[in-house]
Scaffold this motif. Structure first.
Motif, PDB file in Angstrom:
ATOM      1  N   GLY A   1       0.776  -1.230   0.000  1.00  0.00           N
ATOM      2  CA  GLY A   1       0.000   0.000   0.000  1.00  0.00           C
ATOM      3  C   GLY A   1       0.807   1.279   0.000  1.00  0.00           C
ATOM      4  O   GLY A   1       0.259   2.370  -0.039  1.00  0.00           O
ATOM      5  N   MET A   2       2.116   1.150   0.042  1.00  0.00           N
ATOM      6  CA  MET A   2       2.981   2.331   0.073  1.00  0.00           C
ATOM      7  C   MET A   2       3.711   2.464  -1.259  1.00  0.00           C
ATOM      8  O   MET A   2       4.032   1.462  -1.892  1.00  0.00           O
ATOM      9  CB  MET A   2       4.018   2.204   1.202  1.00  0.00           C
ATOM     10  N   PRO A   3       3.993   3.684  -1.683  1.00  0.00           N
ATOM     11  CA  PRO A   3       4.731   3.860  -2.941  1.00  0.00           C
ATOM     12  C   PRO A   3       6.156   3.347  -2.804  1.00  0.00           C
ATOM     13  O   PRO A   3       6.781   3.518  -1.761  1.00  0.00           O
ATOM     14  CB  PRO A   3       4.701   5.372  -3.160  1.00  0.00           C
TER      15      PRO A   3
ATOM     16  N   VAL B   1       9.884   6.967  -3.673  1.00  0.00           N
ATOM     17  CA  VAL B   1       9.529   8.180  -2.949  1.00  0.00           C
ATOM     18  C   VAL B   1      10.167   9.399  -3.587  1.00  0.00           C
ATOM     19  O   VAL B   1       9.529  10.414  -3.778  1.00  0.00           O
ATOM     20  CB  VAL B   1       9.947   8.064  -1.456  1.00  0.00           C
ATOM     21  N   GLY B   2      11.412   9.330  -3.936  1.00  0.00           N
ATOM     22  CA  GLY B   2      12.094  10.459  -4.557  1.00  0.00           C
ATOM     23  C   GLY B   2      12.368  11.579  -3.575  1.00  0.00           C
ATOM     24  O   GLY B   2      12.365  11.400  -2.362  1.00  0.00           O
ATOM     25  N   HIS B   3      12.585  12.773  -4.101  1.00  0.00           N
ATOM     26  CA  HIS B   3      12.943  13.915  -3.254  1.00  0.00           C
ATOM     27  C   HIS B   3      11.719  14.585  -2.634  1.00  0.00           C
ATOM     28  O   HIS B   3      11.799  15.169  -1.577  1.00  0.00           O
ATOM     29  CB  HIS B   3      13.734  14.946  -4.057  1.00  0.00           C
ATOM     30  N   SER B   4      10.581  14.529  -3.312  1.00  0.00           N
ATOM     31  CA  SER B   4       9.387  15.219  -2.832  1.00  0.00           C
ATOM     32  C   SER B   4       8.547  14.285  -1.970  1.00  0.00           C
ATOM     33  O   SER B   4       7.607  13.649  -2.444  1.00  0.00           O
ATOM     34  CB  SER B   4       8.551  15.723  -4.011  1.00  0.00           C
ATOM     35  N   LYS B   5       8.880  14.193  -0.705  1.00  0.00           N
ATOM     36  CA  LYS B   5       8.135  13.314   0.189  1.00  0.00           C
ATOM     37  C   LYS B   5       6.754  13.883   0.497  1.00  0.00           C
ATOM     38  O   LYS B   5       5.808  13.141   0.714  1.00  0.00           O
ATOM     39  CB  LYS B   5       8.941  13.067   1.455  1.00  0.00           C
ATOM     40  N   ASN B   6       6.622  15.204   0.523  1.00  0.00           N
ATOM     41  CA  ASN B   6       5.312  15.810   0.743  1.00  0.00           C
ATOM     42  C   ASN B   6       4.331  15.411  -0.345  1.00  0.00           C
ATOM     43  O   ASN B   6       3.201  15.037  -0.071  1.00  0.00           O
ATOM     44  CB  ASN B   6       5.414  17.341   0.794  1.00  0.00           C
TER      45      ASN B   6
ATOM     46  N   LYS C   1       1.167  12.794   0.291  1.00  0.00           N
ATOM     47  CA  LYS C   1       0.033  13.702   0.482  1.00  0.00           C
ATOM     48  C   LYS C   1      -1.285  12.928   0.586  1.00  0.00           C
ATOM     49  O   LYS C   1      -2.142  13.252   1.400  1.00  0.00           O
ATOM     50  CB  LYS C   1      -0.042  14.707  -0.659  1.00  0.00           C
ATOM     51  N   TYR C   2      -1.429  11.879  -0.228  1.00  0.00           N
ATOM     52  CA  TYR C   2      -2.675  11.120  -0.195  1.00  0.00           C
ATOM     53  C   TYR C   2      -2.899  10.488   1.184  1.00  0.00           C
ATOM     54  O   TYR C   2      -4.032  10.371   1.654  1.00  0.00           O
ATOM     55  CB  TYR C   2      -2.692  10.059  -1.292  1.00  0.00           C
TER      56      TYR C   2
ATOM     57  N   VAL D   1      -6.049  10.393   6.247  1.00  0.00           N
ATOM     58  CA  VAL D   1      -6.109  10.442   7.701  1.00  0.00           C
ATOM     59  C   VAL D   1      -6.930  11.656   8.137  1.00  0.00           C
ATOM     60  O   VAL D   1      -7.755  11.564   9.033  1.00  0.00           O
ATOM     61  CB  VAL D   1      -4.688  10.488   8.308  1.00  0.00           C
ATOM     62  N   TRP D   2      -6.727  12.777   7.472  1.00  0.00           N
ATOM     63  CA  TRP D   2      -7.446  13.997   7.826  1.00  0.00           C
ATOM     64  C   TRP D   2      -8.958  13.827   7.614  1.00  0.00           C
ATOM     65  O   TRP D   2      -9.759  14.291   8.420  1.00  0.00           O
ATOM     66  CB  TRP D   2      -6.911  15.173   7.019  1.00  0.00           C
TER      67      TRP D   2
END
Length: 76
Positions: free
Chosen positions: A51-53, A56-61, A65-66, A71-72
């Motif tokens: 379920g996780m990518p 990830v690369g440099h842009s973790k945000n 984000k999803y 969670v929100w």
């Protein structure tokens, strides 16, 4: 090494589900040799694992984000 692991653990490798990832600088000839030795011909990293990518690369945000949004939503 993989055969030794399989013998010791009793687990088996599913080569149809297996994939391998190489860095950008890896020459195609080396990629082909390694894939043939390991008998893993799927060269992919754009999938998810548990379920996780996987990339990830440099842009973790941006990548996660999803998760923050999901969670929100549950918190609200």
């Amino acid at each position: 090494l993989l055969d030794s692991y399989c013998l010791a653990s009793g687990q088996r490798i599913n080569y149809d589900k297996s994939s391998i990832f190489f860095s950008r600088g890896c020459p195609q000839a080396v990629r082909d040799v390694v894939k043939n030795i390991l008998n893993v011909h799927n060269e992919s990293l754009s999938d998810r694992y548990l379920g996780m990518p996987t990339d990830v690369g440099h842009s973790k945000n941006g990548t996660f984000k999803y998760l923050r949004d999901r969670v929100w939503e549950k918190v609200n």
